[in-house]
Design a protein around this motif. Structure first.
Motif, PDB file in Angstrom:
ATOM      1  N   ASP A   1      -5.528  -1.415   5.745  1.00  0.00           N
ATOM      2  CA  ASP A   1      -6.124  -1.837   4.495  1.00  0.00           C
ATOM      3  C   ASP A   1      -7.091  -2.714   4.504  1.00  0.00           C
ATOM      4  O   ASP A   1      -7.807  -2.883   3.625  1.00  0.00           O
ATOM      5  CB  ASP A   1      -4.803  -1.774   3.547  1.00  0.00           C
ATOM      6  CG  ASP A   1      -4.406  -3.641   3.706  1.00  0.00           C
ATOM      7  OD1 ASP A   1      -4.353  -3.654   4.893  1.00  0.00           O
ATOM      8  OD2 ASP A   1      -4.190  -4.332   2.772  1.00  0.00           O
ATOM      9  N   ARG A   2      -7.429  -3.511   5.629  1.00  0.00           N
ATOM     10  CA  ARG A   2      -8.326  -4.472   5.764  1.00  0.00           C
ATOM     11  C   ARG A   2      -9.754  -3.824   5.867  1.00  0.00           C
ATOM     12  O   ARG A   2     -10.208  -3.160   6.674  1.00  0.00           O
ATOM     13  CB  ARG A   2      -8.033  -5.119   7.031  1.00  0.00           C
ATOM     14  CG  ARG A   2      -6.737  -5.949   6.862  1.00  0.00           C
ATOM     15  CD  ARG A   2      -6.626  -7.040   7.889  1.00  0.00           C
ATOM     16  NE  ARG A   2      -5.313  -7.786   7.694  1.00  0.00           N
ATOM     17  CZ  ARG A   2      -5.157  -8.705   8.415  1.00  0.00           C
ATOM     18  NH1 ARG A   2      -5.792  -9.309   9.587  1.00  0.00           N
ATOM     19  NH2 ARG A   2      -4.030  -9.606   7.992  1.00  0.00           N
ATOM     20  N   THR A   3     -10.505  -4.270   5.096  1.00  0.00           N
ATOM     21  CA  THR A   3     -12.113  -4.092   5.014  1.00  0.00           C
ATOM     22  C   THR A   3     -12.818  -4.296   6.099  1.00  0.00           C
ATOM     23  O   THR A   3     -13.751  -3.659   6.750  1.00  0.00           O
ATOM     24  CB  THR A   3     -12.577  -4.519   3.990  1.00  0.00           C
ATOM     25  OG1 THR A   3     -11.676  -4.155   2.503  1.00  0.00           O
ATOM     26  CG2 THR A   3     -13.978  -3.780   3.426  1.00  0.00           C
TER      27      THR A   3
ATOM     28  N   SER B   1      -6.970  -9.141   3.388  1.00  0.00           N
ATOM     29  CA  SER B   1      -6.571  -8.112   2.484  1.00  0.00           C
ATOM     30  C   SER B   1      -6.592  -8.191   0.915  1.00  0.00           C
ATOM     31  O   SER B   1      -6.243  -7.492   0.422  1.00  0.00           O
ATOM     32  CB  SER B   1      -5.095  -7.316   2.927  1.00  0.00           C
ATOM     33  OG  SER B   1      -4.262  -8.719   2.474  1.00  0.00           O
TER      34      SER B   1
ATOM     35  N   LYS C   1      -6.338  -5.201  -4.427  1.00  0.00           N
ATOM     36  CA  LYS C   1      -7.604  -4.399  -4.740  1.00  0.00           C
ATOM     37  C   LYS C   1      -7.518  -3.859  -5.991  1.00  0.00           C
ATOM     38  O   LYS C   1      -8.638  -3.476  -6.654  1.00  0.00           O
ATOM     39  CB  LYS C   1      -7.583  -3.648  -3.476  1.00  0.00           C
ATOM     40  CG  LYS C   1      -7.676  -4.260  -2.084  1.00  0.00           C
ATOM     41  CD  LYS C   1      -7.759  -3.204  -0.829  1.00  0.00           C
ATOM     42  CE  LYS C   1      -7.893  -3.762   0.259  1.00  0.00           C
ATOM     43  NZ  LYS C   1      -7.802  -2.597   1.471  1.00  0.00           N
TER      44      LYS C   1
ATOM     45  N   ASP D   1       0.891  -1.138  -0.154  1.00  0.00           N
ATOM     46  CA  ASP D   1       0.055  -0.098   0.104  1.00  0.00           C
ATOM     47  C   ASP D   1       0.857   1.297  -0.002  1.00  0.00           C
ATOM     48  O   ASP D   1       1.592   1.663   1.116  1.00  0.00           O
ATOM     49  CB  ASP D   1      -0.906   0.012   1.371  1.00  0.00           C
ATOM     50  CG  ASP D   1      -1.984   1.253   1.290  1.00  0.00           C
ATOM     51  OD1 ASP D   1      -1.772   1.896   0.372  1.00  0.00           O
ATOM     52  OD2 ASP D   1      -2.427   1.444   2.373  1.00  0.00           O
TER      53      ASP D   1
ATOM     54  N   THR E   1     -11.831 -10.638  -1.287  1.00  0.00           N
ATOM     55  CA  THR E   1     -12.576 -10.294   0.044  1.00  0.00           C
ATOM     56  C   THR E   1     -13.092  -8.766   0.123  1.00  0.00           C
ATOM     57  O   THR E   1     -13.874  -8.447   0.661  1.00  0.00           O
ATOM     58  CB  THR E   1     -11.642 -10.425   1.326  1.00  0.00           C
ATOM     59  OG1 THR E   1     -11.252 -11.895   1.134  1.00  0.00           O
ATOM     60  CG2 THR E   1     -12.200  -9.989   2.608  1.00  0.00           C
ATOM     61  N   HIS E   2     -12.229  -8.208  -0.501  1.00  0.00           N
ATOM     62  CA  HIS E   2     -12.414  -6.519  -0.599  1.00  0.00           C
ATOM     63  C   HIS E   2     -13.924  -6.418  -1.298  1.00  0.00           C
ATOM     64  O   HIS E   2     -14.349  -5.432  -0.900  1.00  0.00           O
ATOM     65  CB  HIS E   2     -11.343  -5.742  -1.163  1.00  0.00           C
ATOM     66  CG  HIS E   2     -11.385  -4.355  -1.360  1.00  0.00           C
ATOM     67  ND1 HIS E   2     -11.457  -3.408  -0.366  1.00  0.00           N
ATOM     68  CD2 HIS E   2     -11.426  -3.717  -2.459  1.00  0.00           C
ATOM     69  CE1 HIS E   2     -11.526  -2.585  -0.770  1.00  0.00           C
ATOM     70  NE2 HIS E   2     -11.565  -2.300  -2.088  1.00  0.00           N
TER      71      HIS E   2
ATOM     72  N   GLU F   1     -17.134  -7.407   0.523  1.00  0.00           N
ATOM     73  CA  GLU F   1     -17.529  -6.323   1.552  1.00  0.00           C
ATOM     74  C   GLU F   1     -17.865  -5.007   0.914  1.00  0.00           C
ATOM     75  O   GLU F   1     -18.877  -4.548   1.429  1.00  0.00           O
ATOM     76  CB  GLU F   1     -16.333  -6.076   2.430  1.00  0.00           C
ATOM     77  CG  GLU F   1     -15.915  -7.420   3.424  1.00  0.00           C
ATOM     78  CD  GLU F   1     -17.085  -7.938   4.083  1.00  0.00           C
ATOM     79  OE1 GLU F   1     -17.862  -6.660   4.479  1.00  0.00           O
ATOM     80  OE2 GLU F   1     -17.267  -8.796   4.201  1.00  0.00           O
ATOM     81  N   ARG F   2     -17.235  -4.548  -0.198  1.00  0.00           N
ATOM     82  CA  ARG F   2     -17.650  -3.149  -0.848  1.00  0.00           C
ATOM     83  C   ARG F   2     -18.974  -3.215  -1.528  1.00  0.00           C
ATOM     84  O   ARG F   2     -19.583  -2.358  -1.416  1.00  0.00           O
ATOM     85  CB  ARG F   2     -16.572  -2.721  -1.640  1.00  0.00           C
ATOM     86  CG  ARG F   2     -15.319  -2.362  -0.853  1.00  0.00           C
ATOM     87  CD  ARG F   2     -15.317  -1.191  -0.100  1.00  0.00           C
ATOM     88  NE  ARG F   2     -13.910  -0.491   0.540  1.00  0.00           N
ATOM     89  CZ  ARG F   2     -14.187   0.258   1.192  1.00  0.00           C
ATOM     90  NH1 ARG F   2     -15.112   0.816   1.836  1.00  0.00           N
ATOM     91  NH2 ARG F   2     -12.918   0.876   1.755  1.00  0.00           N
TER      92      ARG F   2
ATOM     93  N   GLY G   1      -8.038  -9.073  -2.930  1.00  0.00           N
ATOM     94  CA  GLY G   1      -8.967  -8.254  -3.588  1.00  0.00           C
ATOM     95  C   GLY G   1     -10.324  -8.970  -3.724  1.00  0.00           C
ATOM     96  O   GLY G   1     -11.402  -8.083  -3.744  1.00  0.00           O
TER      97      GLY G   1
END
Length: 443
Positions: A150-152, A406, A372, A15, A410-411, A414-415, A408
């Motif tokens: 950076d974890r959602t 962390s 991500k 990141d 999983t990101h 959640e998003r 993509g």
């Protein structure tokens, strides 16, 4: 209480904006980290892109002052590049080798000892995504942390795509009578998301139950419209697979994410749904299947042959599932079938970047190995009238700087969980074989 955060190279490569994630505390970048970043900036992959971003960011900060003296950040923190390795002798006594990791540890240890001498309350924390570096820090008496900014979501709060509710039997009777329920009427303490599946069970302990789905506007609970008929010879073997097929075959849900251990049927279900929509229903012009090439040894360029020959070992899991669906008998039959159809394309993820992909059913396998940024790049390629399915096992990460939280896949789960155009399902029960299920659970 102020803290001093010493950053490992892998944090910045993961990141580039990490230097702004520590509020008004002091952020230290050891000089050896700059050397490691410099060695990565010519790479053509995600690491190279991040290395170049960090380089540009630090270069722009030189206008604010000297990095080795410290620069005040907008959030009130202080950024400093540190050259001091005075404590390296102690680190070398413990670990011997004069490696870059040990030089970073030496910088952190030096700050820790200086603060002890001053008698200040400032804590020195080494931030690294490398487990062994954190272990070494513990041996030296240093506080060490993984980079978590950076974890959602936390590991225990990952969205599963379905919930089980225990209700009065009259609620289940009402659903079977009117074929819908109002979300408000259930008076739930937690939120239900669009396209989330709900299993209603009798709180009295009887076998009475119902399987429903939250509407796209999130206000109603509706029945599943998909029957359990075979799709290209495939039928759902458990409740989660049936829910997954409901999402895969729903043209109003252009983004579907599937997670689960090996053998839960993610790839087979997605391929069966894609073949139905492309070959039978003609809803989409083409079925595009892609996987990221994450080598465990040498990269794809070291393999002999043309592009198709290079790709075949990486794409073989896809071909295995297609052979099963097409019920081929001989080796090579699947290649003839795919060539004859012309509407099915198996591709490495590398080759779909930069494209605009309209009117296609797109399957991205092994998406847990994407960052991500890579997931954003891929999903933003989806054109009008396309549907994209991302799937993988977040517990099986081959990428050096990603983990189960962390990555993509999983990101994006959640998003997008609150968006009506997306749906998610976590497959839990293995259906490949009893051996495969035990291996996934025990190993």
């Amino acid at each position: 209480m102020k803290k001093i955060f010493v950053l490992d190279t892998n944090v910045l490569l993961h990141d580039p904006q990490a230097i702004f994630a520590f509020d008004d505390n002091e952020v230290i970048i050891p000089a050896v980290v700059l050397e490691e970043i410099d060695s990565k900036k010519r790479l053509a992959d995600e690491l190279g892109r991040n290395a170049r971003s960090v380089s540009r960011l630090l270069d722009g900060m030189r206008e604010e002052g000297h990095l080795h003296e410290g620069i005040v950040l907008k959030n009130g923190g202080l950024l400093k590049v540190e050259l001091n390795h005075r404590s390296f002798v102690r680190v070398q006594e413990m670990f011997g080798e004069m490696s870059n990791d040990n030089r970073i540890l030496a910088v952190a240890l030096n700050y820790h000892l200086e603060e002890l001498e001053k008698g200040t309350n400032a804590h020195t924390v080494l931030v690294s995504k490398d487990v062994l570096v954190r272990i070494k820090a513990d041996v030296l008496g240093l506080e060490a942390q993984d980079y978590l900014s950076d974890r959602t979501v936390s590991a225990t709060d990952l969205y599963a795509g379905y919930s089980t509710l225990h209700v009065h039997p009259s609620v289940i009777d009402e659903f079977y009578t009117y074929r819908f329920l109002s979300v408000k009427s259930l008076q739930l303490s937690s939120r239900l998301y669009p396209n989330e599946f709900i299993i209603l069970r009798d709180e009295m302990g009887t076998s009475k139950s119902a399987l429903l789905k939250v509407s796209q506007d999130g206000v109603r609970l509706e029945p599943l419209y998909l029957s359990n008929d075979a799709i290209w010879g495939i039928t759902a073997r458990n409740a989660q697979q049936r829910m997954a097929l409901e999402l895969l075959l729903n043209d109003d849900v252009p983004l579907v994410t599937l997670t689960g251990k090996a053998g839960t049927g993610k790839t087979l279900l997605a391929l069966a749904a894609g073949l139905l929509k492309v070959e039978d229903d003609h809803k989409y012009k083409k079925l595009l299947i892609a996987r990221p090439v994450v080598p465990m040894g040498k990269d794809i360029g070291y393999l002999p042959g043309e592009k198709e020959e290079k790709l075949r070992p990486w794409m073989q899991p896809i071909y295995d599932n297609l052979e099963y669906l097409f019920d081929t008998k001989k080796s090579g039959d699947i290649d003839k079938i795919l060539m004859g159809l012309g509407s099915i394309q198996v591709e490495a993820l590398t080759y779909i970047r930069g494209r605009s992909i309209p009117g296609q059913f797109i399957i991205i396998d092994e998406a847990q190995n994407l960052t991500k940024h890579e997931v954003k790049t891929i999903v933003s390629r989806v054109g009008e009238g396309s549907k994209i399915v991302l799937m993988g096992d977040p517990e099986q990460i081959d990428h050096p700087y990603l983990d189960s939280i962390s990555n993509g896949l999983t990101h994006i789960v959640e998003r997008f969980k609150a968006e009506g155009i997306s749906g998610h399902m976590t497959l839990e029960k293995g259906e490949r074989s009893k051996l495969a299920q035990l291996a996934a659970d025990l190993l």
